[in-house]
Write a protein that holds these residues in place. Structure first.
Motif, PDB file in Angstrom:
ATOM      1  N   VAL A  60      -0.111  -7.904   1.273  1.00 51.61           N
ATOM      2  CA  VAL A  60      -0.884  -6.931   2.128  1.00 51.61           C
ATOM      3  C   VAL A  60      -2.509  -7.299   2.354  1.00 51.61           C
ATOM      4  O   VAL A  60      -2.895  -7.783   1.628  1.00 51.61           O
ATOM      5  CB  VAL A  60      -0.654  -5.738   1.008  1.00 51.61           C
ATOM      6  CG1 VAL A  60      -1.436  -4.548   1.579  1.00 51.61           C
ATOM      7  CG2 VAL A  60       0.665  -5.061   0.598  1.00 51.61           C
ATOM      8  N   ILE A  61      -2.708  -6.880   3.671  1.00 47.74           N
ATOM      9  CA  ILE A  61      -3.712  -7.279   4.127  1.00 47.74           C
ATOM     10  C   ILE A  61      -4.353  -6.160   4.651  1.00 47.74           C
ATOM     11  O   ILE A  61      -3.757  -5.166   5.216  1.00 47.74           O
ATOM     12  CB  ILE A  61      -3.810  -8.643   5.244  1.00 47.74           C
ATOM     13  CG1 ILE A  61      -2.864  -8.195   6.399  1.00 47.74           C
ATOM     14  CG2 ILE A  61      -3.272  -9.820   4.395  1.00 47.74           C
ATOM     15  CD1 ILE A  61      -2.919  -9.089   7.342  1.00 47.74           C
ATOM     16  N   GLY A  91      -9.002   6.219   1.496  1.00 44.48           N
ATOM     17  CA  GLY A  91      -7.545   7.097   1.655  1.00 44.48           C
ATOM     18  C   GLY A  91      -6.566   6.359   1.021  1.00 44.48           C
ATOM     19  O   GLY A  91      -6.717   5.230   0.212  1.00 44.48           O
ATOM     20  N   ARG A  92      -5.336   6.514   1.416  1.00 45.27           N
ATOM     21  CA  ARG A  92      -4.068   5.839   0.620  1.00 45.27           C
ATOM     22  C   ARG A  92      -4.169   4.472   1.414  1.00 45.27           C
ATOM     23  O   ARG A  92      -3.497   3.629   0.351  1.00 45.27           O
ATOM     24  CB  ARG A  92      -2.775   6.760   1.263  1.00 45.27           C
ATOM     25  CG  ARG A  92      -1.580   6.281   0.495  1.00 45.27           C
ATOM     26  CD  ARG A  92      -0.266   7.139   1.013  1.00 45.27           C
ATOM     27  NE  ARG A  92       0.090   6.424   2.464  1.00 45.27           N
ATOM     28  CZ  ARG A  92       0.655   5.535   2.629  1.00 45.27           C
ATOM     29  NH1 ARG A  92       1.090   4.771   1.545  1.00 45.27           N
ATOM     30  NH2 ARG A  92       1.138   5.083   3.824  1.00 45.27           N
ATOM     31  N   SER A  93      -4.218   4.356   2.714  1.00 45.64           N
ATOM     32  CA  SER A  93      -3.768   2.946   3.164  1.00 45.64           C
ATOM     33  C   SER A  93      -5.222   2.436   3.969  1.00 45.64           C
ATOM     34  O   SER A  93      -5.109   1.453   4.523  1.00 45.64           O
ATOM     35  CB  SER A  93      -2.818   3.102   3.906  1.00 45.64           C
ATOM     36  OG  SER A  93      -3.022   3.866   5.230  1.00 45.64           O
ATOM     37  N   VAL A 120      -2.140  -3.085   5.570  1.00 48.91           N
ATOM     38  CA  VAL A 120      -0.679  -3.376   6.174  1.00 48.91           C
ATOM     39  C   VAL A 120       0.158  -4.449   5.655  1.00 48.91           C
ATOM     40  O   VAL A 120      -0.534  -5.264   5.021  1.00 48.91           O
ATOM     41  CB  VAL A 120      -0.645  -3.682   7.891  1.00 48.91           C
ATOM     42  CG1 VAL A 120      -1.483  -2.696   8.613  1.00 48.91           C
ATOM     43  CG2 VAL A 120      -1.223  -5.094   8.096  1.00 48.91           C
ATOM     44  N   GLU A 121       1.481  -4.258   5.443  1.00 47.36           N
ATOM     45  CA  GLU A 121       2.316  -5.444   5.146  1.00 47.36           C
ATOM     46  C   GLU A 121       2.167  -6.813   5.858  1.00 47.36           C
ATOM     47  O   GLU A 121       2.031  -6.542   7.260  1.00 47.36           O
ATOM     48  CB  GLU A 121       3.804  -5.339   4.991  1.00 47.36           C
ATOM     49  CG  GLU A 121       3.952  -4.137   3.839  1.00 47.36           C
ATOM     50  CD  GLU A 121       5.601  -3.491   4.096  1.00 47.36           C
ATOM     51  OE1 GLU A 121       6.302  -4.116   5.234  1.00 47.36           O
ATOM     52  OE2 GLU A 121       5.734  -2.524   3.381  1.00 47.36           O
ATOM     53  N   PRO A 127       1.981   0.192   7.826  1.00 46.97           N
ATOM     54  CA  PRO A 127       0.890   0.540   6.727  1.00 46.97           C
ATOM     55  C   PRO A 127       1.392   0.443   5.448  1.00 46.97           C
ATOM     56  O   PRO A 127       2.579   0.753   5.181  1.00 46.97           O
ATOM     57  CB  PRO A 127       0.970   2.038   7.337  1.00 46.97           C
ATOM     58  CG  PRO A 127       1.052   1.937   8.862  1.00 46.97           C
ATOM     59  CD  PRO A 127       2.293   0.913   9.021  1.00 46.97           C
ATOM     60  N   ALA A 128       0.638   0.215   4.613  1.00 49.05           N
ATOM     61  CA  ALA A 128       0.742  -0.092   3.010  1.00 49.05           C
ATOM     62  C   ALA A 128      -0.206   0.677   2.467  1.00 49.05           C
ATOM     63  O   ALA A 128      -1.412   0.604   2.732  1.00 49.05           O
ATOM     64  CB  ALA A 128       1.278  -1.464   2.783  1.00 49.05           C
ATOM     65  N   PRO A 129       0.238   1.305   1.147  1.00 47.22           N
ATOM     66  CA  PRO A 129      -0.950   1.677   0.507  1.00 47.22           C
ATOM     67  C   PRO A 129      -1.664   0.510   0.014  1.00 47.22           C
ATOM     68  O   PRO A 129      -1.486  -0.863  -0.272  1.00 47.22           O
ATOM     69  CB  PRO A 129       0.049   2.188  -1.023  1.00 47.22           C
ATOM     70  CG  PRO A 129       1.268   2.189  -0.561  1.00 47.22           C
ATOM     71  CD  PRO A 129       1.554   1.317   0.814  1.00 47.22           C
TER      72      PRO A 129
END
Length: 142
Positions: A60-61, A91-93, A120-121, A127-129
């Protein structure tokens, strides 16, 4: 309307940045685009040094989706600088950093701005947490 010029109190940590000869433009001061490189360097060096980012392998970057800067006074090579960092929103991501470029030891920012990472993955760019370790470190900059 120009934002209020920030002092060192608006930031949680400072990272040294050395200006380079190539940063200066024909007017004899650091060109505006170099400040975005200072922002990027300060944030990513902090993540890498804390073991939170492996630029080649982290699954995740954070991708930069927005950045901005307001300039108050010129800086020039060979002046040493410090970039002040804080988290303005978590925020969340995504994370919005508050950043200030200071002449070494100066009480007020020569320039200040923001920098937004959306996590993001790596593989699919979905989008990723924000990963837990990164979130915990970022909470320390709020």
């Amino acid at each position: 309307m120009k934002p209020e010029r920030l002092s060192r109190d608006a930031f949680r940590l400072f990272r040294p940045i050395q200006t380079r000869w190539m940063d200066n433009d024909v007017y004899g001061h650091v060109n505006n685009v170099a400040y975005y490189g200072y922002f990027d360097t300060a944030v990513n060096a902090w993540l890498i040094e804390r073991g939170l980012l492996d630029v080649a392998r982290s699954p995740v970057i954070g991708l930069v989706v927005e950045t901005g800067c307001t300039y108050f006074e010129s800086v020039a090579f060979p002046e040493p600088l410090e970039v002040g960092m804080a988290v303005a929103h978590l925020g969340r991501s995504s994370v919005r950093y508050r950043l200030g470029v200071f002449k070494a030891g100066a009480p007020l920012a020569a320039a200040q701005g923001h920098f937004v990472h959306v996590y993001v993955e790596r593989a699919g760019q979905a989008p990723a947490p924000i990963p837990g370790e990164i979130r915990a470190a970022l909470e320390g900059l709020v």
